[in-house]
Design a protein around this motif. Structure first.
Motif, PDB file in Angstrom:
ATOM      1  N   LYS A  54       0.846  -1.204   0.000  1.00  0.00           N
ATOM      2  CA  LYS A  54       0.000   0.000   0.000  1.00  0.00           C
ATOM      3  C   LYS A  54       0.888   1.264   0.000  1.00  0.00           C
ATOM      4  N   ASN A 110       1.198   4.988   0.116  1.00  0.00           N
ATOM      5  CA  ASN A 110       0.341   6.151   0.376  1.00  0.00           C
ATOM      6  C   ASN A 110       0.817   7.251  -0.570  1.00  0.00           C
ATOM      7  N   LYS A 125      -7.099   8.272  -0.596  1.00  0.00           N
ATOM      8  CA  LYS A 125      -8.249   8.850   0.122  1.00  0.00           C
ATOM      9  C   LYS A 125      -8.970   9.908  -0.706  1.00  0.00           C
ATOM     10  N   THR A 150      -8.161   3.868  -1.805  1.00  0.00           N
ATOM     11  CA  THR A 150      -8.918   4.293  -0.622  1.00  0.00           C
ATOM     12  C   THR A 150      -9.711   5.559  -0.949  1.00  0.00           C
ATOM     13  N   LEU A 169     -13.127   4.686   4.052  1.00  0.00           N
ATOM     14  CA  LEU A 169     -12.843   4.939   5.467  1.00  0.00           C
ATOM     15  C   LEU A 169     -14.110   4.696   6.287  1.00  0.00           C
ATOM     16  N   THR A 175     -11.345   5.338  11.551  1.00  0.00           N
ATOM     17  CA  THR A 175      -9.908   5.487  11.283  1.00  0.00           C
ATOM     18  C   THR A 175      -9.077   5.325  12.561  1.00  0.00           C
ATOM     19  N   VAL A 209     -11.905   0.680   5.721  1.00  0.00           N
ATOM     20  CA  VAL A 209     -10.748   0.918   6.593  1.00  0.00           C
ATOM     21  C   VAL A 209     -11.231   0.979   8.039  1.00  0.00           C
ATOM     22  N   PRO A 242      -4.996  -0.466   9.225  1.00  0.00           N
ATOM     23  CA  PRO A 242      -3.697   0.155   9.507  1.00  0.00           C
ATOM     24  C   PRO A 242      -3.593   0.491  10.988  1.00  0.00           C
ATOM     25  N   VAL A 284      -1.081  -1.058  13.086  1.00  0.00           N
ATOM     26  CA  VAL A 284      -0.233  -2.015  13.814  1.00  0.00           C
ATOM     27  C   VAL A 284       1.204  -1.509  13.703  1.00  0.00           C
ATOM     28  N   GLN A 286       1.785   2.862  15.318  1.00  0.00           N
ATOM     29  CA  GLN A 286       0.663   3.505  16.026  1.00  0.00           C
ATOM     30  C   GLN A 286       0.190   2.699  17.246  1.00  0.00           C
ATOM     31  N   ASN A 345      -2.161  -3.693   7.827  1.00  0.00           N
ATOM     32  CA  ASN A 345      -1.057  -2.892   7.274  1.00  0.00           C
ATOM     33  C   ASN A 345      -0.071  -2.445   8.354  1.00  0.00           C
ATOM     34  N   SER A 346       1.203  -2.546   8.006  1.00  0.00           N
ATOM     35  CA  SER A 346       2.230  -1.860   8.796  1.00  0.00           C
ATOM     36  C   SER A 346       3.165  -1.186   7.796  1.00  0.00           C
ATOM     37  N   SER A 347       3.445   0.075   8.020  1.00  0.00           N
ATOM     38  CA  SER A 347       4.354   0.805   7.117  1.00  0.00           C
ATOM     39  C   SER A 347       5.680   1.036   7.820  1.00  0.00           C
ATOM     40  N   ARG A 348       5.765   2.065   8.679  1.00  0.00           N
ATOM     41  CA  ARG A 348       7.040   2.433   9.319  1.00  0.00           C
ATOM     42  C   ARG A 348       7.647   1.277  10.115  1.00  0.00           C
TER      43      ARG A 348
HETATM   44  O1  LIG Z   1      -6.227   4.504   4.887  1.00  0.00           O
HETATM   45  C1  LIG Z   1      -5.222   4.195   5.541  1.00  0.00           C
HETATM   46  O2  LIG Z   1      -4.429   3.373   5.120  1.00  0.00           O
HETATM   47  C2  LIG Z   1      -5.078   4.735   6.901  1.00  0.00           C
HETATM   48  C3  LIG Z   1      -6.249   4.927   7.607  1.00  0.00           C
HETATM   49  C4  LIG Z   1      -6.181   5.136   8.987  1.00  0.00           C
HETATM   50  O3  LIG Z   1      -7.191   5.198   9.669  1.00  0.00           O
HETATM   51  N1  LIG Z   1      -4.968   5.235   9.580  1.00  0.00           N
HETATM   52  C5  LIG Z   1      -3.798   5.112   8.877  1.00  0.00           C
HETATM   53  O4  LIG Z   1      -2.719   5.166   9.503  1.00  0.00           O
HETATM   54  N2  LIG Z   1      -3.833   4.933   7.514  1.00  0.00           N
HETATM   55  C6  LIG Z   1      -2.594   4.892   6.710  1.00  0.00           C
HETATM   56  O5  LIG Z   1      -1.880   3.699   7.048  1.00  0.00           O
HETATM   57  C7  LIG Z   1      -0.482   3.949   7.118  1.00  0.00           C
HETATM   58  C8  LIG Z   1       0.001   3.694   8.533  1.00  0.00           C
HETATM   59  O6  LIG Z   1       1.380   3.787   8.611  1.00  0.00           O
HETATM   60  P1  LIG Z   1       2.235   3.318   9.894  1.00  0.00           P
HETATM   61  O7  LIG Z   1       1.625   3.982  11.075  1.00  0.00           O
HETATM   62  O8  LIG Z   1       3.606   3.829   9.556  1.00  0.00           O
HETATM   63  O9  LIG Z   1       2.167   1.822   9.942  1.00  0.00           O
HETATM   64  C9  LIG Z   1      -0.289   5.380   6.616  1.00  0.00           C
HETATM   65  O10 LIG Z   1      -0.107   5.344   5.215  1.00  0.00           O
HETATM   66  C10 LIG Z   1      -1.602   6.041   6.940  1.00  0.00           C
HETATM   67  O11 LIG Z   1      -1.899   7.116   6.076  1.00  0.00           O
END
Ligand SMILES: O=C(O)c1cc(=O)[nH]c(=O)n1[C@@H]1O[C@H](COP(=O)(O)O)[C@@H](O)[C@H]1O
Length: 271
Positions: free
Chosen positions: A58, A60, A96, A121, A145, A148, A186, A210, A212, A215, A236-239
Motif C-alpha cells: 500500500k 500512500n 483517500k 482508498t 474509510l 480510522t 478501513v 492500519p 499495527v 501507532q 497494514n504496517s508501514s514504518r
Molecule cells: O487509509 C489508511 O491506510 C489509513 C487509515 C487510517 O485510519 N490510519 C492510517 O494510519 N492509515 C494509513 O496507514 C499507514 C500507517 O502507517 P504506519 O503507522 O507507519 O504503519 C499510513 O499510510 C496512513 O496514512
C-alpha cells in the motif's frame, strides 16, 4: 484482482499482511540517495525481500506527491514493477479520494486504469454519488474509510447520527450502493474494541486495518473479532517494517519484521 484471488493468495501464503510503502527521503538509508531514483530503489529492495511474506503493498500517495513529478514517476515505476514481477500481489493506492461524480470517475481512471492498482482508498464524506463511480470498475476494490486509527476519529465518526454512530451509518448505508460487492472498509487497529460491532454490520467484507506497529495497534486484539470466514482482514504496517534499519541491511531487517507478523498470522489462521 478478484476477492477470490486475494483469498487464495492469503491461504497460500498464510498471511494477510499488507506492507505500507510510505517512503520518506529523510528516513531511507543514505547510500540510496546516490541512485537515480532513490524512492524506487528503496521500494524495489523492500519488495524483493518481503513479497513472499505479505499479500499486499500500500503506497500512500502523499509520500510520492510530496516530491512532485519525480515522486509520481517513482510511484508509477513501483506499481509497474509489482504488476510485472509479482502479479499475484494485491495493490492498494492509498489516496483517500472522493468528489462529485464526474471528478471521482477521473480519480478512478487515474488509479485503476492508468496506474493499474487493484484498489484505492476513498473518503465517504461526499456520499453515494462520490463513491459509486469507483465501484463501477470490474475486479477493482474501493476501500472506504469507516473508523480510522487516529485520535480525530472521535471528532465525527463515533458521534450519533440517526440514532447510531456515524461509522455504523457509513457501513450500513454503503451496503445498499450499486456494486457494493466491490467495497472494502478501513478500520484502524487502534480501535480493536469496535470490531465486534463492525462485524455485525459487515460480517464478510474485507477490512483494511492500519495502525499495527508505529501507532501501537495489536494484531491479536484485531483478530479476536475482526476475522471473518474468509479471513477478511488486510493488516497494514508501514514504518514498523520499512524503517527497521537505516543501514545497508534495511531490506533484510524489513523482511525480519514482516516475517514476525506473518508468523503470528500463520499461528492465528491455523488455530
Ligand atoms: O487509509 C489508511 O491506510 C489509513 C487509515 C487510517 O485510519 N490510519 C492510517 O494510519 N492509515 C494509513 O496507514 C499507514 C500507517 O502507517 P504506519 O503507522 O507507519 O504503519 C499510513 O499510510 C496512513 O496514512
Amino acid at each position: 484482482m478478484t476477492t477470490q484471488e486475494l483469498i487464495a493468495q492469503i491461504k497460500k501464503k498464510n498471511s494477510f499482511l499488507c506492507i505500507g510503502l510510505d517512503v520518506d527521503l529523510n528516513k531511507i538509508p543514505s547510500h540510496l540517495l546516490k541512485e537515480e531514483d532513490p524512492i524506487f530503489a528503496f521500494n524495489k529492495a523492500i519488495i524483493d525481500a518481503t513479497h513472499h511474506l505479505c499479500v499486499a503493498y500500500k503506497p500512500n500517495t502523499a509520500f510520492y506527491e510530496a516530491y512532485g513529478l519525480k515522486g509520481w514517476q517513482s510511484l508509477e515505476k513501483t506499481i509497474q514493477y509489482l504488476n510485472s514481477n509479482y502479479p499475484e500481489i494485491y495493490t492498494i493506492a492509498d489516496a483517500k479520494r472522493g468528489d462529485i461524480g464526474n471528478t471521482s470517475t477521473m480519480y478512478a481512471k487515474a488509479f485503476f486504469e492508468d496506474l493499474a492498482f487493484d484498489s484505492v482508498t476513498v473518503a465517504p464524506y461526499m456520499g453515494k454519488d462520490s463513491v459509486e463511480p469507483f465501484l463501477a470498475f470490474k475486479n477493482k476494490h474501493t476501500i472506504m474509510l469507516a473508523l480510522t486509527s487516529n485520535e480525530g476519529a472521535f471528532d465525527f465518526q463515533t458521534k450519533e447520527v440517526n440514532g447510531r454512530e456515524l461509522y455504523k451509518e457509513v457501513l450500513e448505508t454503503s451496503k445498499g450502493w450499486k456494486n457494493s460487492e466491490n467495497l472494502m472498509y478501513v478500520v484502524g487497529a487502534t480501535k480493536a474494541e469496535y470490531f465486534k460491532e463492525i462485524r455485525k454490520i459487515v460480517p464478510n467484507s474485507f477490512l483494511l486495518v492500519p495502525g499495527v506497529g508505529a501507532q501501537g495497534g495489536n494484531l491479536q486484539d484485531v483478530c479476536t473479532y475482526g476475522l471473518s470466514e474468509n479471513v477478511g482482514l488486510l493488516i497494514n504496517s508501514s514504518r514498523g517494517i520499512i524503517y527497521a534499519s537505516k543501514n545497508e541491511d534495511f531490506a533484510t531487517k524489513a523482511a525480519i519484521k514482516a516475517a514476525e507478523l506473518q508468523q503470528e498470522m500463520a499461528e492465528i489462521l491455523n488455530q
